[in-house]
Design an enzyme around this catalytic site. Structure first.
Site, PDB file in Angstrom:
ATOM      1  N   SER A 189      31.577  41.129  12.917  1.00  0.00           N
ATOM      2  CA  SER A 189      31.092  42.444  12.524  1.00  0.00           C
ATOM      3  C   SER A 189      31.649  43.489  13.503  1.00  0.00           C
ATOM      4  O   SER A 189      32.857  43.553  13.699  1.00  0.00           O
ATOM      5  CB  SER A 189      29.560  42.455  12.484  1.00  0.00           C
ATOM      6  OG  SER A 189      29.062  43.659  11.954  1.00  0.00           O
ATOM      7  N   ARG A 246      16.493  50.179   8.934  1.00  0.00           N
ATOM      8  CA  ARG A 246      16.707  48.733   8.926  1.00  0.00           C
ATOM      9  C   ARG A 246      16.655  48.179   7.504  1.00  0.00           C
ATOM     10  O   ARG A 246      17.384  47.239   7.175  1.00  0.00           O
ATOM     11  CB  ARG A 246      15.662  48.048   9.807  1.00  0.00           C
ATOM     12  CG  ARG A 246      15.870  46.545   9.948  1.00  0.00           C
ATOM     13  CD  ARG A 246      17.207  46.235  10.604  1.00  0.00           C
ATOM     14  NE  ARG A 246      17.335  44.825  10.932  1.00  0.00           N
ATOM     15  CZ  ARG A 246      18.353  44.304  11.609  1.00  0.00           C
ATOM     16  NH1 ARG A 246      19.327  45.084  12.033  1.00  0.00           N
ATOM     17  NH2 ARG A 246      18.390  43.019  11.864  1.00  0.00           N
ATOM     18  N   ASP A 289      30.704  39.930   0.981  1.00  0.00           N
ATOM     19  CA  ASP A 289      30.352  40.962   1.962  1.00  0.00           C
ATOM     20  C   ASP A 289      30.507  42.344   1.334  1.00  0.00           C
ATOM     21  O   ASP A 289      31.584  42.705   0.859  1.00  0.00           O
ATOM     22  CB  ASP A 289      31.273  40.833   3.180  1.00  0.00           C
ATOM     23  CG  ASP A 289      30.825  41.671   4.371  1.00  0.00           C
ATOM     24  OD1 ASP A 289      30.010  42.595   4.194  1.00  0.00           O
ATOM     25  OD2 ASP A 289      31.292  41.384   5.488  1.00  0.00           O
ATOM     26  N   HIS A 330      27.521  39.721   4.454  1.00  0.00           N
ATOM     27  CA  HIS A 330      27.992  40.045   5.796  1.00  0.00           C
ATOM     28  C   HIS A 330      27.392  39.106   6.853  1.00  0.00           C
ATOM     29  O   HIS A 330      28.035  38.812   7.858  1.00  0.00           O
ATOM     30  CB  HIS A 330      27.637  41.494   6.122  1.00  0.00           C
ATOM     31  CG  HIS A 330      28.235  41.992   7.394  1.00  0.00           C
ATOM     32  ND1 HIS A 330      29.600  42.121   7.583  1.00  0.00           N
ATOM     33  CD2 HIS A 330      27.660  42.381   8.570  1.00  0.00           C
ATOM     34  CE1 HIS A 330      29.842  42.587   8.797  1.00  0.00           C
ATOM     35  NE2 HIS A 330      28.683  42.737   9.414  1.00  0.00           N
ATOM     36  N   ASP A 331      26.173  38.642   6.628  1.00  0.00           N
ATOM     37  CA  ASP A 331      25.503  37.784   7.618  1.00  0.00           C
ATOM     38  C   ASP A 331      26.008  36.350   7.624  1.00  0.00           C
ATOM     39  O   ASP A 331      25.448  35.509   8.337  1.00  0.00           O
ATOM     40  CB  ASP A 331      23.998  37.787   7.373  1.00  0.00           C
ATOM     41  CG  ASP A 331      23.296  38.929   8.094  1.00  0.00           C
ATOM     42  OD1 ASP A 331      23.990  39.697   8.782  1.00  0.00           O
ATOM     43  OD2 ASP A 331      22.056  39.049   7.964  1.00  0.00           O
TER      44      ASP A 331
END
Length: 491
Positions: free
Chosen positions: A231, A300, A438, A472-473
């Site tokens: 990232s 968040r 992603d 993405h994670d």
């Protein structure tokens, strides 16, 4: 179609009576309304009340994480425990430190760091591990902090970053809030030692990396075996090798990019916008009062949506309801499990991280751009361009680069400029990993980076795309594929 049935219904509604109205001769519409004299009950919003209660507790117990016992909120993410000052090492840089954007130098700074493995006698087995936006230096458990780290399953004997072979260093970045100097740190120019707040200067990813090289100099480490990151860390790993190509042996960039795309900038702008709209943010000067709890929570939640993918949400939550949800009596509060999960993620994060650090570091990500025009405009120079840099490659300078044919992706208006910007890295081996699901750092960005490096003449680029659903994670979760690719590349 006749309007007469509709008129009858409206007249009956106006009289406040129940009625049966024929519609098309075969269907009947029944409407029941209250008498105008009967007041409607005031609606209740348990989720709003719960949030207000949390806000009240935050005011009384600032920066105390709030736990959520809801088991539907749990997931495969590793814990992000807030470190204590005794759980990491600190490098103190006492002299002024010039910055990319600020006219004045940073008077001094601290960098928090942790290490794993054993440093070889020649100090040639060092891997510098770069973090994502909000992670601390605690990438894996240590004797000082036995809690699991954010890359726990990737660091250790026989793992992707093999501590039997390598000495791994991970820092909290400049601008952070987990031991390194950032907006929440005391301002040395303040007579009373107040935090910098938004007096803290704008920092770049290049500044963060140069601060890490100051730490390496302090430790007597001249060259890295590899610069590794995911990232934002993938952007830093690239920047580190570009700044000091002689000092970086290999680069691993996972779900990173060589320039922030408009889509990623937009996502982060939305997060900063809701955070800065919180009245408690107070232009960044909230340290003697209540933190911007609501803004951080919403930021968040936005971020969490970008970290995963739709297929994973479908597999993990589908349209399942929470314990309080009722499909026949929907509420304006969360009914679905996905809603309670986002609420949990926002609550868990908002008191573990400093709001100003989120603003500053996300802005640094937006500003990252390795195209030749941007590097030239910022007067940034790679060590490959300095007179004391020795290279066996006569084309090492970016000014005389010969463009090579496109290798794998689709042409980009910025590709030639990016290739010129990355010219100092044409001799550095690269591993680039992208994830097809992603949405924050779309796989096209990793393809573009690989293309630019190959066009610049780098024939040591290893590129993989992963097809998992974690978005993405993936770099936090897929130990088999991500870990295996890293281990093979570093061996």
């Amino acid at each position: 179609m006749s309007l007469q049935p509709l008129r009858l219904a409206l007249r009956a509604h106006a009289r406040g009576k129940s009625c049966l109205v024929a519609a098309g001769g075969s269907r009947r519409l029944q409407a029941t309304v209250s008498s105008p004299s009967t007041p409607r009950p005031i609606p209740s919003f348990p989720c709003v009340d719960a949030h207000a209660a949390r806000e009240s507790r935050v005011s009384k117990q600032q920066q105390q994480p709030i736990s959520d016992p809801n088991p539907s909120s749990t997931g495969p993410e590793p814990p992000y425990a807030r470190p204590t000052p005794t759980s990491y090492n600190v490098y103190h840089h006492a002299s002024p430190f010039p910055l990319t954007y600020a006219p004045a130098s940073l008077p001094k700074f601290d960098i928090a760091y942790e290490t794993w493995g054993t440093l070889s006698p020649n100090k040639d087995n060092v891997i510098l591990l770069h973090t994502g936006l909000s992670a601390s230096s605690h990438a894996a458990s240590t004797s000082l902090n036995p809690a699991p780290g954010w890359w726990e399953k990737f660091i250790g004997p026989g793992r992707a970053l093999d501590t039997n072979q390598f000495y791994i260093i991970c820092t909290n970045v400049l601008g952070g809030c987990y031991g390194s100097t950032g907006p929440s740190s005391p301002d040395p120019t303040s007579p009373t030692g107040e935090p910098y707040a938004t007096r803290f200067p704008i920092v770049s990813l290049f500044d963060m990396v140069r601060a890490q090289f100051c730490l390496l100099d302090y430790m007597g480490i001249d060259k890295l075996y590899a610069s590794v990151g995911s990232s934002m860390g993938g952007m830093q790993s690239l920047a580190a090798a570009w700044i000091e190509p002689r000092r970086v042996g290999k680069v691993v960039s996972i779900s990173g990019t060589a320039r922030s795309s408009p889509g990623s900038v937009a996502m982060r702008f939305a997060q900063r916008s809701v955070l800065m709209a919180d009245p408690n943010w107070n232009n960044g000067f909230y340290y003697d009062g209540s933190p911007p709890h609501t803004g951080m929570k919403l930021a968040r939640q936005i971020a969490t949506i970008t970290y995963r993918s739709g297929p994973e949400w479908e597999q993990r939550f589908a349209r399942n309801l929470s314990a309080e949800g009722q499909i026949t009596s929907p509420r304006l509060c969360p009914d679905f499990l996905i809603e309670t999960y986002l609420d949990h993620q926002g609550e868990q994060f908002c008191l573990k991280y400093d709001a100003n650090s989120l603003i500053y570091i996300s802005k640094a990500m937006d500003l990252f751009d390795m195209t030749a025009e941007t590097l030239r405009a910022l007067n940034l120079e790679s060590a490959a361009s300095t007179p004391n840099f020795t290279s066996t490659d006569p084309e090492q300078s970016g000014t005389n680069i010969k463009l090579r044919p496109l290798q794998m992706g689709t042409p980009s208006a910025h590709l030639d400029s990016l290739a010129k910007g990355l010219a100092p890295l044409r001799k550095t081996p690269f591993l680039i990993l992208g994830v097809q699901s992603d949405i924050l750092f779309p796989v096209e960005q990793q393809r573009e980076m690989a293309d630019a490096l190959r066009i610049a003449g780098n024939n040591q680029v290893v590129y993989y795309e992963l097809s998992g659903v974690w978005g993405h994670d993936t770099f936090l979760i897929d130990t088999a594929n991500v870990g295996g690719a890293i281990r093979g590349f570093l061996s």
